[in-house]
Design a protein around this motif. Sequence first.
Motif, PDB file in Angstrom:
ATOM      1  N   ASP A 128      14.091   5.456   0.039  1.00 60.86           N
ATOM      2  CA  ASP A 128      15.474   5.800  -0.289  1.00 60.86           C
ATOM      3  C   ASP A 128      15.532   6.692  -1.526  1.00 60.86           C
ATOM      4  OD1 ASP A 128      16.412   4.328   1.856  1.00 60.86           O
ATOM      5  OD2 ASP A 128      17.107   2.622   0.634  1.00 60.86           O
ATOM      6  N   VAL A 129      14.656   6.421  -2.484  1.00 55.47           N
ATOM      7  CA  VAL A 129      14.637   7.194  -3.730  1.00 55.47           C
ATOM      8  C   VAL A 129      13.769   8.444  -3.605  1.00 55.47           C
ATOM      9  CG1 VAL A 129      13.966   7.122  -6.163  1.00 55.47           C
ATOM     10  CG2 VAL A 129      15.126   5.168  -5.141  1.00 55.47           C
ATOM     11  N   SER A 130      12.688   8.343  -2.843  1.00 59.34           N
ATOM     12  CA  SER A 130      11.730   9.440  -2.727  1.00 59.34           C
ATOM     13  C   SER A 130      11.326   9.624  -1.254  1.00 59.34           C
ATOM     14  CB  SER A 130      10.504   9.130  -3.592  1.00 59.34           C
ATOM     15  OG  SER A 130       9.596  10.192  -3.564  1.00 59.34           O
ATOM     16  N   PRO A 131      12.228  10.200  -0.446  1.00 59.80           N
ATOM     17  CA  PRO A 131      12.006  10.261   1.003  1.00 59.80           C
ATOM     18  C   PRO A 131      10.820  11.106   1.445  1.00 59.80           C
ATOM     19  CG  PRO A 131      14.002  11.451   0.394  1.00 59.80           C
ATOM     20  CD  PRO A 131      13.507  10.777  -0.837  1.00 59.80           C
ATOM     21  N   GLN A 132      10.327  11.976   0.601  1.00 57.04           N
ATOM     22  CA  GLN A 132       9.196  12.828   0.974  1.00 57.04           C
ATOM     23  C   GLN A 132       7.847  12.134   0.774  1.00 57.04           C
ATOM     24  OE1 GLN A 132      10.997  13.088  -1.757  1.00 57.04           O
ATOM     25  NE2 GLN A 132       9.557  13.277  -3.438  1.00 57.04           N
ATOM     26  N   THR A 133       7.839  10.922   0.253  1.00 54.77           N
ATOM     27  CA  THR A 133       6.596  10.195  -0.008  1.00 54.77           C
ATOM     28  C   THR A 133       5.871   9.874   1.296  1.00 54.77           C
ATOM     29  OG1 THR A 133       7.590   9.189  -1.958  1.00 54.77           O
ATOM     30  CG2 THR A 133       5.612   8.138  -1.102  1.00 54.77           C
ATOM     31  N   THR A 134       4.564  10.086   1.291  1.00 54.14           N
ATOM     32  CA  THR A 134       3.708   9.679   2.403  1.00 54.14           C
ATOM     33  C   THR A 134       3.283   8.245   2.138  1.00 54.14           C
ATOM     34  OG1 THR A 134       2.882  11.922   2.724  1.00 54.14           O
ATOM     35  CG2 THR A 134       1.522  10.123   3.600  1.00 54.14           C
ATOM     36  N   ILE A 135       3.581   7.350   3.083  1.00 50.99           N
ATOM     37  CA  ILE A 135       3.265   5.934   2.891  1.00 50.99           C
ATOM     38  C   ILE A 135       2.450   5.420   4.074  1.00 50.99           C
ATOM     39  CG2 ILE A 135       4.204   3.592   2.691  1.00 50.99           C
ATOM     40  CD1 ILE A 135       6.599   4.777   1.206  1.00 50.99           C
ATOM     41  N   ILE A 136       1.351   4.757   3.746  1.00 53.21           N
ATOM     42  CA  ILE A 136       0.539   4.053   4.732  1.00 53.21           C
ATOM     43  C   ILE A 136       0.473   2.593   4.297  1.00 53.21           C
ATOM     44  CG2 ILE A 136      -1.740   3.797   5.793  1.00 53.21           C
ATOM     45  CD1 ILE A 136      -2.160   6.808   5.356  1.00 53.21           C
ATOM     46  N   VAL A 137       0.789   1.700   5.231  1.00 49.54           N
ATOM     47  CA  VAL A 137       0.700   0.270   4.974  1.00 49.54           C
ATOM     48  C   VAL A 137      -0.567  -0.224   5.651  1.00 49.54           C
ATOM     49  CG1 VAL A 137       1.807  -1.975   5.280  1.00 49.54           C
ATOM     50  CG2 VAL A 137       3.221   0.077   4.945  1.00 49.54           C
TER      51      VAL A 137
ATOM     52  N   ARG B 233      10.836   6.571   9.806  1.00 42.65           N
ATOM     53  CA  ARG B 233      10.935   7.370   8.582  1.00 42.65           C
ATOM     54  C   ARG B 233       9.576   7.926   8.160  1.00 42.65           C
ATOM     55  NH1 ARG B 233      14.683   4.212   4.315  1.00 42.65           N
ATOM     56  NH2 ARG B 233      14.626   6.263   3.330  1.00 42.65           N
ATOM     57  N   GLY B 234       8.568   7.751   9.019  1.00 40.54           N
ATOM     58  CA  GLY B 234       7.264   8.345   8.767  1.00 40.54           C
ATOM     59  C   GLY B 234       6.199   7.421   8.210  1.00 40.54           C
ATOM     60  N   VAL B 235       6.525   6.155   8.005  1.00 40.00           N
ATOM     61  CA  VAL B 235       5.543   5.213   7.475  1.00 40.00           C
ATOM     62  C   VAL B 235       4.542   4.868   8.571  1.00 40.00           C
ATOM     63  CG1 VAL B 235       5.193   2.916   6.462  1.00 40.00           C
ATOM     64  CG2 VAL B 235       7.215   4.260   5.845  1.00 40.00           C
ATOM     65  N   LYS B 236       3.280   4.817   8.210  1.00 43.82           N
ATOM     66  CA  LYS B 236       2.219   4.459   9.144  1.00 43.82           C
ATOM     67  C   LYS B 236       1.746   3.042   8.816  1.00 43.82           C
ATOM     68  CE  LYS B 236      -2.141   6.128  10.983  1.00 43.82           C
ATOM     69  NZ  LYS B 236      -3.214   7.107  10.887  1.00 43.82           N
ATOM     70  N   PHE B 237       1.608   2.214   9.842  1.00 47.53           N
ATOM     71  CA  PHE B 237       1.180   0.832   9.679  1.00 47.53           C
ATOM     72  C   PHE B 237      -0.177   0.636  10.341  1.00 47.53           C
ATOM     73  CE2 PHE B 237       5.699   0.676   9.121  1.00 47.53           C
ATOM     74  CZ  PHE B 237       5.902  -0.306   8.173  1.00 47.53           C
ATOM     75  N   GLU B 238      -1.145   0.124   9.582  1.00 46.65           N
ATOM     76  CA  GLU B 238      -2.492  -0.060  10.094  1.00 46.65           C
ATOM     77  C   GLU B 238      -2.921  -1.523   9.990  1.00 46.65           C
ATOM     78  OE1 GLU B 238      -5.157   2.737   8.253  1.00 46.65           O
ATOM     79  OE2 GLU B 238      -3.927   4.443   8.865  1.00 46.65           O
ATOM     80  N   VAL B 239      -3.591  -1.987  11.046  1.00 44.26           N
ATOM     81  CA  VAL B 239      -4.063  -3.361  11.144  1.00 44.26           C
ATOM     82  C   VAL B 239      -5.590  -3.358  11.151  1.00 44.26           C
ATOM     83  CG1 VAL B 239      -4.111  -5.403  12.632  1.00 44.26           C
ATOM     84  CG2 VAL B 239      -1.997  -4.073  12.414  1.00 44.26           C
ATOM     85  N   CYS B 240      -6.178  -4.247  10.387  1.00 46.12           N
ATOM     86  CA  CYS B 240      -7.632  -4.365  10.251  1.00 46.12           C
ATOM     87  C   CYS B 240      -8.245  -4.998  11.500  1.00 46.12           C
ATOM     88  CB  CYS B 240      -7.934  -5.222   9.025  1.00 46.12           C
ATOM     89  SG  CYS B 240      -9.664  -5.655   8.827  1.00 46.12           S
ATOM     90  N   GLU B 241      -9.205  -4.289  12.089  1.00 39.67           N
ATOM     91  CA  GLU B 241      -9.876  -4.805  13.279  1.00 39.67           C
ATOM     92  C   GLU B 241     -10.847  -5.943  12.961  1.00 39.67           C
ATOM     93  OE1 GLU B 241     -11.428  -1.200  15.018  1.00 39.67           O
ATOM     94  OE2 GLU B 241      -9.553  -0.850  16.112  1.00 39.67           O
ATOM     95  N   ILE B 242     -11.364  -6.004  11.743  1.00 42.65           N
ATOM     96  CA  ILE B 242     -12.204  -7.143  11.363  1.00 42.65           C
ATOM     97  C   ILE B 242     -11.377  -8.415  11.392  1.00 42.65           C
ATOM     98  CG2 ILE B 242     -13.506  -8.218   9.464  1.00 42.65           C
ATOM     99  CD1 ILE B 242     -14.477  -5.404   8.705  1.00 42.65           C
TER     100      ILE B 242
END
Length: 145
Positions: free
Chosen positions: A54-63, A96-105
């Motif tokens: 909301d404050v910085s919409p251009q931020t690249t975020i990976i969870v 909104r462009g956020v990428k969510f990654e799950v650990c296969e281990i």
Amino acid sequence: MKKLLSIITATALAFGFCSMTSAQSAGNTKVVYHIDDAESQGLKGLRNIRNHLDVSPQTTIIVVTHANGVDIMMEGAKDKKNNVEYAPLVGALKSRGVKFEVCEITLKNRNLKKDQFTLDADFTPSGVVRVADLQYKDGFAYIKP
């Protein structure tokens, strides 16, 4: 002589500061959010990410999720305390462009299958390695909600 040195030092510092400011504004901020416990970090982390965008919409975020953090990405998973389903919140952030990654281990260790996760989940061989690589190799800032 002291006055000349002071002027040269001040000028050098000013140029250095301007260069640093210009370099920071030249690219988008990149952030990795690290979630390893859905119960204590899930809802708070998703809210932090929403506020961040909301404050910085251009931020690249990976969870990156691993251990019990992968639970936020499981089909039908809810926050136990507030009975709020994670999937709609994750979906809104994904749009909104956020990428969510799950650990296969974690999947292997907990005997989970990829089809137990929402369609918004991507997978990474190791959550911990992914977090380290994003920070060291790719220059991502680190946040653990």
